[in-house]
Design an enzyme around this catalytic site. Structure first.
Site, PDB file in Angstrom:
ATOM      1  N   ASP B  11       0.863  -1.171   0.000  1.00 27.35           N
ATOM      2  CA  ASP B  11       0.000   0.000   0.000  1.00 27.35           C
ATOM      3  C   ASP B  11       0.905   1.227   0.000  1.00 27.35           C
ATOM      4  OD1 ASP B  11      -2.055  -1.751   0.160  1.00 27.35           O
ATOM      5  OD2 ASP B  11      -2.613  -1.300   2.233  1.00 27.35           O
ATOM      6  N   ASP B 130     -14.377  -6.547  -4.072  1.00 24.35           N
ATOM      7  CA  ASP B 130     -14.446  -6.541  -2.607  1.00 24.35           C
ATOM      8  C   ASP B 130     -15.827  -7.046  -2.229  1.00 24.35           C
ATOM      9  OD1 ASP B 130     -11.970  -5.326  -2.681  1.00 24.35           O
ATOM     10  OD2 ASP B 130     -12.731  -3.312  -2.268  1.00 24.35           O
TER      11      ASP B 130
END
Lengths: 200, 251
Positions: B11, B130
């Site tokens: 990330d 997701d």
């Protein structure tokens, strides 16, 4: 000077970065003239075999003339498939035809979880000696991403199995091809590119 | 034999890896290129760079990050987070990404999947899903998990494949961050419904979890972030463990 042929089949950035990393002097020419001056020719390619239609005509003629002079040629992925007579993926588009055989769709096996496309790291067996695979151990892993593949013929120096065996590496005289992506296959891939450059 | 892939996710915000990065031998623990180099030495199969801010101001930093990582390691590199248009994908790929991961944009404009697949090939297009468990299936969420997309994950994965996606990155929102294991049931449901590879994400906390998702979960690849950032669970340790379980891995 290495000539990297851009015929619009996907992006060349990864191959460029690998060649730069290896210190190779290369050009991506606008016209076929540079092929005549090249010490080696690389035909890369990702995506669909139909893109090789743009190689039909002047590029094919220039590459054939270079090969006839003994200039080393390396086809990567679709660029390797192009070395054969043609592909079932785009039957109307002729291949370079320097290697006998036809590129066919891979078979999957859902019971064993083997999907098509064949994506990921798989091992190469070495049925015989190869200049391109010098220093590469049998069973070395390289990165594949494809749905079509060339048959195992006498030109095959590296075979991989995904349900059925297919040609992962071909080699004849100064003509070489790899179905996987050496520019994305870690140290083994860089060694294979280095081997090709040393032949140029 | 085709091996199961282990993918490390970084990330990134303003060119720096965020989340706890504790490799002892790294001089600059937050430097993406240095972390990628370490992962490469350990035997990681792929790297994902996820731009967690994805604002216009950070785009330039992201391009520099992609270029730096792609110049250091010669492994498949995926870029995700805020890829909203063909121009965003082009910028990432030109900087050195091999694949882009589409999430919200794919649901909002599914034709973007096809556009990118035609231009770069399906192998360059990952659709990230997701999802959360519900009684009747798996609900897809967008906008970083804040908004119910009113779609079922299995059905959406099938559509994404039909539109040209080359892989599915499936994240369990129930499991993400819990370190309690992947959602094997959901992963298996999606993986057996499509022919393209499915990357499982969310919940990795221990070696056993990876073995589970590759067997019961039918995953083709597994992605994790924080577990690899800690030196006590190295990629190479994980791969040796999996090999011992009879799961094919690249060693």
């Amino acid at each position: 000077m290495i000539t990297l042929i851009d015929y619009g089949a996907g992006n060349l950035t990864s191959v460029r970065k690998a060649l730069t990393h290896l210190g190779a002097d290369y050009v991506v020419p606008e016209s076929t003239d540079a092929v005549g001056r090249a010490r080696g020719v690389i035909v890369p390619g990702v995506g669909n075999f139909a893109a090789t239609e743009r190689l039909v005509g002047p590029w094919t003629d220039a590459i054939r003339a270079a090969v006839d002079r003994g200039t080393p040629l390396l086809g990567i992925c679709v660029g390797m498939q192009w070395l054969f007579e043609g592909s079932d993926e785009a039957p109307e588009v002729p291949g370079f035809g320097v290697m006998p055989g036809r590129v066919q769709r891979l078979r999957g096996d859902s019971a064993r979880g083997l999907k098509v496309p064949h994506v990921g790291w798989n091992a190469i067996a070495k049925p015989r000696d190869s200049r391109l695979l010098a220093g590469i151990e049998p069973g070395a892993y390289v990165y594949f991403t494809h749905s079509f593949a060339a048959p195992v013929t006498t030109d095959c120096v590296g075979a991989t199995t995904h349900v059925d065996p297919f040609a992962a590496v071909v080699e004849r005289d100064q003509i070489f091809g790899v179905q996987f992506h050496p520019e994305k296959s870690g140290d083994a891939g860089l060694q294979i590119l280095r081997n090709f450059l040393s032949l140029c | 034999m085709l091996t199961k892939r282990i993918i490390a996710c970084m990330d990134v915000r303003d060119g720096q890896v965020v989340k706890g990065v504790q490799f002892q031998q790294l001089r600059h623990a937050g430097d993406p290129a240095e972390l990628a180099r370490r992962y490469n030495v350990e035997g990681i199969d792929e790297v994902v760079v996820l731009d967690i801010t994805a604002t216009l101001e950070t785009r330039q930093a992201l391009r520099r990050t992609i270029h730096a990582v792609a110049s250091e390691i010669f492994l498949p590199l995926t870029v995700g987070g805020g890829i909203r248009s063909e121009a965003d994908a082009e910028a990432a790929i030109d900087a050195g990404a091999d694949k882009v991961s589409l999430n919200t944009a794919a649901l909002r404009s599914p034709e973007l999947i096809t556009t990118l697949a035609r231009r770069y090939g399906s192998q360059a297009v990952i659709v990230a899903i997701d999802a959360k468990r519900r009684d009747d299936g798996y609900a897809v969420y967008v906008r970083s998990g804040t908004s119910d997309a009113a779609r079922d994950a299995v059905e959406w994965a099938r559509e994404a494949e039909a539109r040209g996606a080359g892989e599915i990155l499936l994240t369990s929102m129930d499991k993400d961050g819990t370190r309690s294991g992947f959602d094997c049931g959901m992963t298996a449901a999606v993986s057996t419904a499509v022919n393209i590879p499915v990357i499982a994400s969310g919940g990795a906390g221990g070696l056993e979890h990876f073995a589970d998702v590759f067997t019961a979960g039918c995953a083709d690849a597994a992605l994790a972030a924080s577990i690899f950032h800690y030196a006590d669970t190295s990629v190479s340790e994980l791969k040796h463990f999996l090999q011992g379980r009879g799961i094919p891995v690249r060693l």
